[in-house]
Design an enzyme around this catalytic site. Sequence first.
Site, PDB file in Angstrom:
ATOM      1  N   HIS A   1      42.850 -21.198 -36.472  1.00 54.28           N
ATOM      2  CA  HIS A   1      43.319 -20.824 -35.133  1.00 54.28           C
ATOM      3  C   HIS A   1      43.109 -21.963 -34.142  1.00 54.28           C
ATOM      4  CE1 HIS A   1      43.809 -16.278 -35.664  1.00 54.28           C
ATOM      5  NE2 HIS A   1      43.577 -16.783 -36.857  1.00 54.28           N
TER       6      HIS A   1
ATOM      7  N   ASP B   1      44.194 -16.471 -27.793  1.00 54.22           N
ATOM      8  CA  ASP B   1      44.503 -16.155 -29.188  1.00 54.22           C
ATOM      9  C   ASP B   1      44.970 -14.706 -29.258  1.00 54.22           C
ATOM     10  OD1 ASP B   1      44.174 -15.570 -32.001  1.00 54.22           O
ATOM     11  OD2 ASP B   1      42.890 -17.331 -32.098  1.00 54.22           O
TER      12      ASP B   1
END
Length: 448
Positions: A20, A109
């Site tokens: 990520h 995110d």
Amino acid sequence: MEEKSNKSHILVLPIPVQGHINPMVQFSKRLASKGVNKVTLVTIYSISKNMPKESGLINIESIPHDEKSPPQNIDPMLEWFQLLVSKNLRKIVEKLSDSVYPVKVLVFDSVATWAIDLAHKLGLKGAAFFTQPCCLSAIYYHMDPETTKVSFDGSDVSLPSLPLLTKEDLPSLIYDTDLYPTLRGLIFSQNINFKKADWLLFNTFDALEKEIVEWIRPRYPIKTIGPTIPSMYLDKRLKEDKEYGLSLFKPNSETCMKWLDSKEIDSVVYVSFGSLASLDEQQMEELAFGLILTKCYFLWVVRATEENKLPEEFMSKLSEKGLMVNWCPQLDVLAHRSVGCFFTHSGWNSTLEALSLGVPMVTMPQWSDQPTNAKFISDVWQIGVRVKVGENGVVNRDEIASSIREVMEEEKGIILKENAMKWKNLAKEAVDEGGSSDKNIEEFLSNL
Ligand code: UDP
């Protein structure tokens, strides 16, 4: 009268895992490369301490924390991270805002679904950043247990803008309901982003997921901005952008590159299962002997915590054909002329990397989005083959060897390579000047 600044400071908040951080750092660099705005990556101390204070174009802001490192397991780590950010974000925004560069946007995110409320409470706009492809989000959207009120019964599913999907093609969290309850909850609550977030940013590109993007676009504020591969490997417009800039594991770069240099063109299978996946002992053994059976050279990344699962007999045979390392500079490996095939779990970053560099794949998906990526790799984009899992749940050595041979030695491999080269060009086009992702990034910035 106080003049309002037309410049902005953009904060970018990934969850603290390699797959990520990489794409969100890269996206930050692209944002910063466009000029007047300031971009700061906000991440936990145990990660930021290994990053340069300024990563070229972007700033790094560290969230201090007590524990030496965050909890190792996914669920407790995610809960810990939520608490930590919730406690600290206001302070960080106040500290980083100034009259020239007021903080205006939080790019968070998409898995940190709670962040949109935090952002709005602080008067910021919120952009959800999806580190997975659109097809995944479309599946979660249509199969959300909260809204559909039907539990998955195992039969094939037909959803708008997606190919017919069997159970093996679906993200595992659809049917693995007990494994990671916190993660599963967050995965489905990503659908909240569709309702609340001011933008939905996807690490993909229009041409790659055309039908799905076209289904989402009239309904939600989607922007495709990928692939977020360092510019040097794609459009080469960001001169300094040669690598991701953070490795949570130390790569054995010199050993890998020296070894690859000594091999002929397209003669090596590169094998890696990313930063998280863990194979059981029996599967490791089948993979090890499958690789030996192919008689190809192979470079295998086995993380230090996985090494003890390798059979001794394999270790003694290794040196003839294979090199094993704990971590490697994956982009350089995939870009090396000797690498002819990528044997992978088909994590999304690895998939985009293979596609952007034109390397055909053999996929052995493990969990989460990987089965769906594998379905698209073999049937939609046609850049790889997927191994068949035996009845005992294990992929045996013959299947592993024959799948690799299909790519390395047979006619099929030539077609896969041609397709991979086609996607490579389209990926470059998307991020290059005037391409779909490039335009979307500019639009996003001009709307701030
Ligand atoms: N990677 C790397 N060296 C390795 C293995 C992986 O640099 O030896 C990088 C790879 O380039 C990718 C990331 O780690 O950017 C893995 O992300 P992916 O989404 O493929 O898998 P995950 O680790 O999230 O399962």
